[in-house]
Design a protein around this motif. Structure first.
Motif, PDB file in Angstrom:
ATOM      1  N   ARG A   1       1.071  -8.148  -3.263  1.00 18.84           N
ATOM      2  CA  ARG A   1       1.449  -7.280  -2.154  1.00 18.84           C
ATOM      3  C   ARG A   1       1.801  -8.150  -0.947  1.00 18.84           C
ATOM      4  O   ARG A   1       1.047  -9.048  -0.586  1.00 18.84           O
ATOM      5  CB  ARG A   1       0.273  -6.366  -1.835  1.00 18.84           C
ATOM      6  CG  ARG A   1       0.634  -5.274  -0.878  1.00 18.84           C
ATOM      7  CD  ARG A   1      -0.491  -4.272  -0.822  1.00 18.84           C
ATOM      8  NE  ARG A   1      -0.391  -3.477   0.376  1.00 18.84           N
ATOM      9  CZ  ARG A   1      -1.375  -2.718   0.824  1.00 18.84           C
ATOM     10  NH1 ARG A   1      -2.518  -2.656   0.166  1.00 18.84           N
ATOM     11  NH2 ARG A   1      -1.205  -2.003   1.915  1.00 18.84           N
ATOM     12  N   ALA A   2       2.949  -7.881  -0.353  1.00 20.25           N
ATOM     13  CA  ALA A   2       3.381  -8.669   0.808  1.00 20.25           C
ATOM     14  C   ALA A   2       2.762  -8.096   2.080  1.00 20.25           C
ATOM     15  O   ALA A   2       2.397  -6.919   2.114  1.00 20.25           O
ATOM     16  CB  ALA A   2       4.902  -8.638   0.910  1.00 20.25           C
ATOM     17  N   PRO A   3       2.651  -8.909   3.144  1.00 20.88           N
ATOM     18  CA  PRO A   3       2.083  -8.401   4.394  1.00 20.88           C
ATOM     19  C   PRO A   3       2.867  -7.186   4.888  1.00 20.88           C
ATOM     20  O   PRO A   3       4.092  -7.212   4.913  1.00 20.88           O
ATOM     21  CB  PRO A   3       2.248  -9.577   5.368  1.00 20.88           C
ATOM     22  CG  PRO A   3       2.439 -10.784   4.524  1.00 20.88           C
ATOM     23  CD  PRO A   3       3.062 -10.322   3.247  1.00 20.88           C
ATOM     24  N   GLY A   4       2.154  -6.123   5.249  1.00 18.97           N
ATOM     25  CA  GLY A   4       2.804  -4.940   5.811  1.00 18.97           C
ATOM     26  C   GLY A   4       3.472  -4.034   4.804  1.00 18.97           C
ATOM     27  O   GLY A   4       4.073  -3.031   5.161  1.00 18.97           O
ATOM     28  N   ALA A   5       3.386  -4.369   3.520  1.00 19.98           N
ATOM     29  CA  ALA A   5       4.085  -3.575   2.501  1.00 19.98           C
ATOM     30  C   ALA A   5       3.259  -2.344   2.122  1.00 19.98           C
ATOM     31  O   ALA A   5       2.049  -2.316   2.299  1.00 19.98           O
ATOM     32  CB  ALA A   5       4.349  -4.423   1.266  1.00 19.98           C
ATOM     33  N   ALA A   6       3.958  -1.324   1.560  1.00 16.58           N
ATOM     34  CA  ALA A   6       3.275  -0.150   1.016  1.00 16.58           C
ATOM     35  C   ALA A   6       2.366  -0.596  -0.131  1.00 16.58           C
ATOM     36  O   ALA A   6       2.588  -1.644  -0.741  1.00 16.58           O
ATOM     37  CB  ALA A   6       4.298   0.861   0.516  1.00 16.58           C
ATOM     38  N   SER A   7       1.365   0.219  -0.416  1.00 11.42           N
ATOM     39  CA  SER A   7       0.328  -0.215  -1.358  1.00 11.42           C
ATOM     40  C   SER A   7       0.879  -0.519  -2.741  1.00 11.42           C
ATOM     41  O   SER A   7       0.379  -1.381  -3.436  1.00 11.42           O
ATOM     42  CB  SER A   7      -0.770   0.834  -1.438  1.00 11.42           C
ATOM     43  OG  SER A   7      -0.230   2.049  -1.904  1.00 11.42           O
ATOM     44  N   GLU A   8       1.947   0.190  -3.152  1.00 11.38           N
ATOM     45  CA  GLU A   8       2.449  -0.036  -4.504  1.00 11.38           C
ATOM     46  C   GLU A   8       3.517  -1.122  -4.570  1.00 11.38           C
ATOM     47  O   GLU A   8       4.059  -1.388  -5.630  1.00 11.38           O
ATOM     48  CB  GLU A   8       2.976   1.270  -5.124  1.00 11.38           C
ATOM     49  CG  GLU A   8       4.152   1.906  -4.412  1.00 11.38           C
ATOM     50  CD  GLU A   8       3.726   2.925  -3.358  1.00 11.38           C
ATOM     51  OE1 GLU A   8       3.017   2.527  -2.390  1.00 11.38           O
ATOM     52  OE2 GLU A   8       4.082   4.099  -3.491  1.00 11.38           O
ATOM     53  N   SER A   9       3.817  -1.748  -3.438  1.00 13.76           N
ATOM     54  CA  SER A   9       4.901  -2.732  -3.412  1.00 13.76           C
ATOM     55  C   SER A   9       4.382  -4.143  -3.624  1.00 13.76           C
ATOM     56  O   SER A   9       3.363  -4.526  -3.045  1.00 13.76           O
ATOM     57  CB  SER A   9       5.632  -2.663  -2.069  1.00 13.76           C
ATOM     58  OG  SER A   9       6.190  -1.384  -1.902  1.00 13.76           O
ATOM     59  N   GLU A  10       5.094  -4.902  -4.438  1.00 11.69           N
ATOM     60  CA  GLU A  10       4.715  -6.282  -4.702  1.00 11.69           C
ATOM     61  C   GLU A  10       5.966  -7.149  -4.754  1.00 11.69           C
ATOM     62  O   GLU A  10       7.033  -6.691  -5.144  1.00 11.69           O
ATOM     63  CB  GLU A  10       3.970  -6.394  -6.035  1.00 11.69           C
ATOM     64  CG  GLU A  10       2.610  -5.740  -6.019  1.00 11.69           C
ATOM     65  CD  GLU A  10       1.862  -5.924  -7.340  1.00 11.69           C
ATOM     66  OE1 GLU A  10       0.644  -6.103  -7.291  1.00 11.69           O
ATOM     67  OE2 GLU A  10       2.505  -5.886  -8.405  1.00 11.69           O
ATOM     68  N   VAL A  11       5.775  -8.423  -4.389  1.00 14.06           N
ATOM     69  CA  VAL A  11       6.886  -9.362  -4.427  1.00 14.06           C
ATOM     70  C   VAL A  11       6.390 -10.697  -4.970  1.00 14.06           C
ATOM     71  O   VAL A  11       5.250 -11.089  -4.718  1.00 14.06           O
ATOM     72  CB  VAL A  11       7.537  -9.497  -3.019  1.00 14.06           C
ATOM     73  CG1 VAL A  11       6.574 -10.111  -2.016  1.00 14.06           C
ATOM     74  CG2 VAL A  11       8.833 -10.279  -3.075  1.00 14.06           C
ATOM     75  N   ALA A  12       7.236 -11.369  -5.750  1.00 13.14           N
ATOM     76  CA  ALA A  12       6.911 -12.694  -6.269  1.00 13.14           C
ATOM     77  C   ALA A  12       7.775 -13.711  -5.538  1.00 13.14           C
ATOM     78  O   ALA A  12       8.852 -14.091  -6.006  1.00 13.14           O
ATOM     79  CB  ALA A  12       7.146 -12.753  -7.775  1.00 13.14           C
ATOM     80  N   CYS A  13       7.349 -14.076  -4.332  1.00  9.19           N
ATOM     81  CA  CYS A  13       8.117 -15.020  -3.506  1.00  9.19           C
ATOM     82  C   CYS A  13       7.164 -15.653  -2.512  1.00  9.19           C
ATOM     83  O   CYS A  13       6.530 -14.939  -1.736  1.00  9.19           O
ATOM     84  CB  CYS A  13       9.245 -14.284  -2.780  1.00  9.19           C
ATOM     85  SG  CYS A  13      10.045 -15.265  -1.487  1.00  9.19           S
ATOM     86  N   TRP A  14       7.089 -16.984  -2.531  1.00  6.62           N
ATOM     87  CA  TRP A  14       6.163 -17.676  -1.618  1.00  6.62           C
ATOM     88  C   TRP A  14       6.508 -17.385  -0.170  1.00  6.62           C
ATOM     89  O   TRP A  14       5.622 -17.183   0.659  1.00  6.62           O
ATOM     90  CB  TRP A  14       6.223 -19.192  -1.848  1.00  6.62           C
ATOM     91  CG  TRP A  14       5.731 -19.628  -3.187  1.00  6.62           C
ATOM     92  CD1 TRP A  14       6.432 -20.321  -4.130  1.00  6.62           C
ATOM     93  CD2 TRP A  14       4.426 -19.404  -3.745  1.00  6.62           C
ATOM     94  NE1 TRP A  14       5.654 -20.547  -5.236  1.00  6.62           N
ATOM     95  CE2 TRP A  14       4.417 -19.984  -5.021  1.00  6.62           C
ATOM     96  CE3 TRP A  14       3.278 -18.763  -3.294  1.00  6.62           C
ATOM     97  CZ2 TRP A  14       3.307 -19.962  -5.861  1.00  6.62           C
ATOM     98  CZ3 TRP A  14       2.165 -18.728  -4.120  1.00  6.62           C
ATOM     99  CH2 TRP A  14       2.198 -19.321  -5.384  1.00  6.62           C
ATOM    100  N   VAL A  15       7.802 -17.342   0.145  1.00  4.48           N
ATOM    101  CA  VAL A  15       8.219 -17.162   1.537  1.00  4.48           C
ATOM    102  C   VAL A  15       7.898 -15.741   1.994  1.00  4.48           C
ATOM    103  O   VAL A  15       7.317 -15.531   3.065  1.00  4.48           O
ATOM    104  CB  VAL A  15       9.723 -17.480   1.689  1.00  4.48           C
ATOM    105  CG1 VAL A  15      10.195 -17.215   3.112  1.00  4.48           C
ATOM    106  CG2 VAL A  15      10.001 -18.932   1.294  1.00  4.48           C
TER     107      VAL A  15
END
Ligand code: ADP
Ligand code: MG
Length: 341
Positions: A316-330
């Motif tokens: 889960r990225a900072p500030g994202a909705a609970s079901e949202s995920e991202v695979a990115c270090w930046v």
């Protein structure tokens, strides 16, 4: 689909860490899926998007038991979906249906549409232990009803596949899938071969059937505009991995992965002035030998040292909705930027 807090809906489909490898002569196997996890709730519409070759069709085949799964697991409503579906399918998997880019893949050219749908109705009844036969008027009535639900004209039942337009033929293939009483449809590029007007109509038909009948829908397309117009949630794939999953609002308004932003930048703008400047450089690498670290780093405008060595996982990225995920270090380190960056 919105799920009330504290009342999570059990997933209908659960894909866990699935690896699919196609054998290749004289070469290491083609690893088309390199660890993919995904859950789809009953009635949910999920769009799966990514460039050609990223593994979308392989994921569709893994979900429906047609891919050589080497690792991980797929369960549908608690039933494990077999690794190779050539053998007889478990009757428990009948409610999991596939719609292909080419409707001819599921239609028999030598039989009328009505007869083909009745065949499915009879098979379903048999799998459920009921004995309604082919000559039962109820069987014909149900086939006619399925054709009506997909918007085909009266009389369509007596026609052969070649007598339809491409859009009508795809509707007929959808009617055939409906005859299984599906709880989920996996549609792999179902509108990509249709002309522009039929594209929107067939995409909307699938979405409406899902909404009205609570059928979960995995809608696969290489075109983010198509997927963004109908999905609740979007899954973005790159080289055999999921790189971002988010609500459709977040994909449009706060895309986090640089690859998602590049796909978005390629969507034509509605005022007709063409697409925004193409943000994505370089070729798609061979999924059989992906780059080290983040698979996207050779094409990424934001890559830092870590991206060249360490592969990011979905978080889960900072500030994202609970079901949202991202695979990115930046993205995992940063606050969301706005679209079109
Ligand atoms: P997409 O549907 O996103 O275009 P696919 O799932 O069809 O992607 O393919 C993913 C990768 O696997 C591609 O590199 C493709 O060439 C490869 N591939 C697909 N099917 C086979 C197969 N039967 N044998 C070997 N390689 C395959
Ligand atoms: Mg494909």
């Amino acid at each position: 689909m919105s799920v009330p807090a504290g009342h999570p809906v059990a997933p209908l489909l659960r894909v866990e860490d699935v690896v699919v490898e196609y054998p290749r002569k004289g070469l290491p196997p083609m690893r088309a899926l390199a660890g993919v996890g995904l859950e789809i709730a009953p009635g949910e519409v999920v769009g799966i998007v990514g460039e050609s070759g990223c593994g979308k069709s392989t994921l569709a085949r893994a979900i429906t038991g047609l891919a050589p799964v080497r690792g991980g697991s797929v369960t549908f409503d608690g039933t494990p979906v077999g690794a190779m579906g050539r053998r007889r399918r478990d009757p428990g998997l009948l409610p999991l249906q596939m719609v292909f880019q080419d409707p001819n893949a599921s239609l028999n050219p030598r039989r009328t549409i009505g007869a083909q749908i009745q065949e499915v109705v009879v098979a379903r009844e048999r799998a459920q232990g009921a004995g309604r036969g082919r000559r039962d008027p109820e069987t014909a009535r149900e086939a006619a009803d399925a054709l009506r639900r997909v918007g085909l004209p009266e009389g369509a039942a007596d026609k052969y596949p070649h007598e339809f337009s491409g859009g009508q033929r795809q509707r007929a293939a959808i009617a055939r899938a409906l005859a299984s009483h599906p709880r989920m449809i996996v549609a792999d590029e179902p509108v990509s071969a249709l002309d522009a007007s039929a594209q929107a109509a067939v995409a909307n038909l699938l979405r409406d059937l899902s909404r009205e009948e609570g059928i979960a829908l995995a809608f696969i397309s290489h075109d983010l505009a198509v997927v963004g117009a109908l999905a609740d949630r979007v899954v973005v794939m790159y080289l055999g991995r999921i790189v971002e999953t988010a609500t459709v609002e977040e994909i449009w308004n706060a895309p986090r992965h640089p690859y998602t932003r590049a796909l978005l930048a390629a969507v034509p703008v509605p005022d007709g002035s063409g697409s925004r400047p193409e943000a994505l450089a370089g070729e798609v690498p061979d999924p059989g030998s992906p780059p080290p670290g983040c698979r996207f780093h050779p094409r990424c405008p934001l890559a830092v040292d870590r991206c060249r060595t360490d592969e990011p996982v979905l978080l889960r990225a900072p500030g994202a909705a609970s079901e949202s995920e991202v695979a990115c270090w930046v993205a995992q380190a940063a606050e969301p930027a706005s679209a079109g960056v």
